[in-house]
Design an enzyme around this catalytic site. Structure first.
Site, PDB file in Angstrom:
ATOM      1  N   HIS A 176       1.312  -3.581   9.400  1.00  0.00           N
ATOM      2  CA  HIS A 176       2.740  -3.475   9.091  1.00  0.00           C
ATOM      3  C   HIS A 176       3.472  -2.816  10.248  1.00  0.00           C
ATOM      4  O   HIS A 176       2.864  -2.130  11.084  1.00  0.00           O
ATOM      5  CB  HIS A 176       2.967  -2.646   7.820  1.00  0.00           C
ATOM      6  CG  HIS A 176       2.543  -3.331   6.560  1.00  0.00           C
ATOM      7  ND1 HIS A 176       3.336  -4.256   5.912  1.00  0.00           N
ATOM      8  CD2 HIS A 176       1.412  -3.224   5.831  1.00  0.00           C
ATOM      9  CE1 HIS A 176       2.700  -4.683   4.833  1.00  0.00           C
ATOM     10  NE2 HIS A 176       1.533  -4.080   4.758  1.00  0.00           N
ATOM     11  N   HIS A 187       0.827  -1.202   0.000  1.00  0.00           N
ATOM     12  CA  HIS A 187       0.000   0.000   0.000  1.00  0.00           C
ATOM     13  C   HIS A 187       0.865   1.257   0.000  1.00  0.00           C
ATOM     14  O   HIS A 187       0.543   2.245  -0.676  1.00  0.00           O
ATOM     15  CB  HIS A 187      -0.915   0.001   1.230  1.00  0.00           C
ATOM     16  CG  HIS A 187      -2.102  -0.898   1.107  1.00  0.00           C
ATOM     17  ND1 HIS A 187      -2.001  -2.264   1.106  1.00  0.00           N
ATOM     18  CD2 HIS A 187      -3.439  -0.611   0.993  1.00  0.00           C
ATOM     19  CE1 HIS A 187      -3.211  -2.802   0.998  1.00  0.00           C
ATOM     20  NE2 HIS A 187      -4.100  -1.822   0.923  1.00  0.00           N
TER      21      HIS A 187
END
Length: 268
Positions: free
Chosen positions: A231, A189
């Site tokens: 993450h 992303h």
């Protein structure tokens, strides 16, 4: 007349050997005295080296133990950086669960997460390329599509090579995941947000408020990855870095409409 003391001294022989019982009692046996005599430093070093060589293979530490006992500065710095990264990532994962401190913001973060996913980007680019009625617009959308496909390939390769696991406080409810998505480094992303934002700011004529919104969107996409627990901080930071320079590769490999038509003519 000689004194009794003189007689005793005269009657004692200077070379007279003490009796065995006296030697045993006093511990003055010559043989034992020689055994107790301190050895010279040279002799001690020789005996120590000989004993060390005899027992060396048994007492020698394994190589990995020696490395742990003598860590390099780079290893210490890397482990410290990873420890700080894990600590910050867990502290910033404030909406990883509904009952987290910022759990009420989780739906909004999930919407931002979907806005940076590859499937909406690829589908939207194909739709814009189909609806575009100008060669310039089709050329821009075509290169954006190629850039998105290149991003998917490069991120997948790096994830497969590094194979870093996702944070332990994650919740596996991501939108449209694939097998490589179980790995964390780098954030796809973040790479897509950085590359897409730079692409749009370069090739589209946008007003100043819209340009600010594009940059803000890219930052929020990266922040949502950490806040949702998807993450670690370094995954997102490296993703931004990687996506920014991916655009430079796209510019170097730019495909024009004329070049594409020529290529299709050759293949046809």
């Amino acid at each position: 007349m000689p004194s009794p003391k003189a007689k005793n001294n005269a009657g004692r022989s200077p070379n007279r050997t003490p009796s065995p019982h006296l030697l045993q009692r006093q511990g003055s046996d010559p043989t034992s005295a020689r055994l107790r005599a301190p050895e010279s430093p040279t002799r001690r070093r020789g005996s120590n080296s000989a004993s060390a060589s005899a027992t060396g293979p048994q007492q020698q530490l394994p190589e990995e133990d020696c490395m742990r006992l003598n860590p390099s500065f780079a290893g210490i710095a890397l482990r410290s950086l990873l420890a700080i990264d894990l600590w910050m990532s867990k502290r910033l994962g404030v909406c990883a669960e509904e009952d987290s401190s910022w759990g009420s913001v989780r739906p909004l973060m999930k919407i931002i997460e979907i806005s940076g996913h590859g499937i909406p980007w690829i589908a939207g680019t194909l739709y814009c390329m189909w609806k575009s009625d100008s060669a310039a617009g089709q050329e821009i959308m075509l290169n954006l599509l190629l850039a998105l496909l290149l991003d998917v390939v490069l991120v997948g390769i790096v994830k497969a090579l590094v194979r870093r696991r996702r944070p332990s406080h994650k919740r596996m409810d991501m939108f449209a995941t694939f097998s490589v998505d179980r790995y964390s480094f780098p954030s796809g992303h973040a790479t897509r947000a950085a590359m897409g934002a730079r692409f749009l700011l370069t090739h589209l004529v946008l007003a100043a408020p819209v340009r600010v919104l594009v940059l803000l969107w890219a930052v929020l996409v990266g922040l949502s990855r950490v806040m949702l627990g998807r993450h670690n901080v370094t995954d997102v930071a490296f993703g931004f870095f990687m996506g920014y320079f991916q655009y430079s590769l796209v510019e170097a490999l730019w495909v024009s409409t004329a070049g594409l038509q020529k290529l299709l003519g050759v293949l046809g």
